[in-house]
Motif scaffolding. Sequence first.
Motif, PDB file in Angstrom:
ATOM      1  N   LYS A  12     -86.250 -26.495  38.770  1.00 42.67           N
ATOM      2  CA  LYS A  12     -87.453 -26.966  38.098  1.00 42.67           C
ATOM      3  C   LYS A  12     -87.532 -28.491  38.023  1.00 42.67           C
ATOM      4  CE  LYS A  12     -89.994 -24.567  37.222  1.00 42.67           C
ATOM      5  NZ  LYS A  12     -90.984 -24.016  38.193  1.00 42.67           N
ATOM      6  N   THR A  13     -87.096 -29.146  39.092  1.00 44.31           N
ATOM      7  CA  THR A  13     -87.284 -30.598  39.195  1.00 44.31           C
ATOM      8  C   THR A  13     -88.007 -30.943  40.501  1.00 44.31           C
ATOM      9  OG1 THR A  13     -85.082 -30.931  40.215  1.00 44.31           O
ATOM     10  CG2 THR A  13     -85.242 -31.146  37.799  1.00 44.31           C
ATOM     11  N   GLY A  14     -88.830 -30.028  40.983  1.00 42.21           N
ATOM     12  CA  GLY A  14     -89.613 -30.297  42.178  1.00 42.21           C
ATOM     13  C   GLY A  14     -88.862 -30.132  43.483  1.00 42.21           C
ATOM     14  N   THR A  15     -87.752 -29.424  43.453  1.00 40.00           N
ATOM     15  CA  THR A  15     -86.916 -29.284  44.647  1.00 40.00           C
ATOM     16  C   THR A  15     -87.680 -28.644  45.805  1.00 40.00           C
ATOM     17  OG1 THR A  15     -84.912 -29.117  43.312  1.00 40.00           O
ATOM     18  CG2 THR A  15     -84.795 -28.260  45.564  1.00 40.00           C
ATOM     19  N   ARG A  16     -88.373 -27.546  45.526  1.00 36.42           N
ATOM     20  CA  ARG A  16     -89.098 -26.858  46.596  1.00 36.42           C
ATOM     21  C   ARG A  16     -90.214 -27.741  47.159  1.00 36.42           C
ATOM     22  NH1 ARG A  16     -87.550 -22.871  50.010  1.00 36.42           N
ATOM     23  NH2 ARG A  16     -89.336 -21.709  50.787  1.00 36.42           N
ATOM     24  N   THR A  17     -90.837 -28.515  46.302  1.00 31.36           N
ATOM     25  CA  THR A  17     -91.884 -29.433  46.768  1.00 31.36           C
ATOM     26  C   THR A  17     -91.313 -30.441  47.755  1.00 31.36           C
ATOM     27  OG1 THR A  17     -93.225 -29.218  44.761  1.00 31.36           O
ATOM     28  CG2 THR A  17     -93.479 -31.251  46.032  1.00 31.36           C
ATOM     29  N   ILE A  18     -90.179 -31.020  47.414  1.00 27.69           N
ATOM     30  CA  ILE A  18     -89.539 -32.003  48.292  1.00 27.69           C
ATOM     31  C   ILE A  18     -89.150 -31.353  49.621  1.00 27.69           C
ATOM     32  CG2 ILE A  18     -87.460 -33.421  48.572  1.00 27.69           C
ATOM     33  CD1 ILE A  18     -87.594 -33.874  45.503  1.00 27.69           C
TER      34      ILE A  18
END
Length: 325
Positions: A12-18
């Motif tokens: 939940k720190t934007g990993t998939r987005t990155i």
Amino acid sequence: MKRVILHVGLGKTGTRTIQTTLAQDRALLPALGLAYPGNKVAHHDLLAMAHAAGPAHFWFRKRGIGPTQAALACQRMIDTIEGEMARDTPTILLSSEYFQALRPDALAALDTLFAGHGYRLETLCYVREPFGHLASRYQQAVKMSHRRLADLFAQPYQPWAKRHLSSALKALGRDRVHVRRMERAQRGLTRDVLAVAGVTPPPDMLHDQRENTGLCRDAVYLLDALNGADGPDRPLKTRHYATIAAMQGEKFTLPPCVAEALTPPIRSEKIWLNRTFGIRYPMPDLSQGSSLDQCRADAMAALDSLTRTGRVGSGWPLQAQARSA
């Protein structure tokens, strides 16, 4: 110095987005002196070598990948990375949410491997305000039907940045551990990753491709109720999720009673982040949140509204709605 930047993706720190953005724009990276090796979204294959579980890691088992196949996939990834090194690519980016569990000896082994090719291993990790971060993790657990809110509130998740960052600090030292505040990545997380790599892409490149959107507070409580009444194949969730996800309302936060119980470990984590990395998160006013009873009452009212407008469809008996909410 040529670098390998290991993105340690805390949940939940934007990993998939990155990962998604780098993978989709992989072909644009060489012009910037960067590489995101392979043809997959992330670099989980390296777990077969770097993780304590090796090729028996559950990521492989969940996908029916046996130890032999996992080891071969890992070797193919290492070969691909070494190919980039042979081309003298200035900075190589690797990412996996499972890198957060790597032990100091595993990171040291990767450092030795890459140093043999003239590369320095560094890690990059994004952190969030701990109360908000935990609320996001609770919400995700409900969205994935992994746990009920009652169980989470009774045995709450703990803040975890210190636990995972300590391994990198021990293996690599402070100067090779990058920690960034997710909230300050105003131009997007992927472009912030590139800033750590010392690269500023053109304005029209590498904008975040978001895949995961949050639920409002009422939606989280209603979905949790649905999870409790659902069957193994999740027929109710399949039928009603789109309606629940489309709800608008107040942001989901931890109820004050839960937040207060988590205050000691969160305060300890905030102090550690400030002393170690200069990252300061003030303690919020926990008295401002809605009580657990109020959250349940609001969710019940929202459910009543959905029922009257007919938006919940069939298969969710009226008598069960009040009990679930």
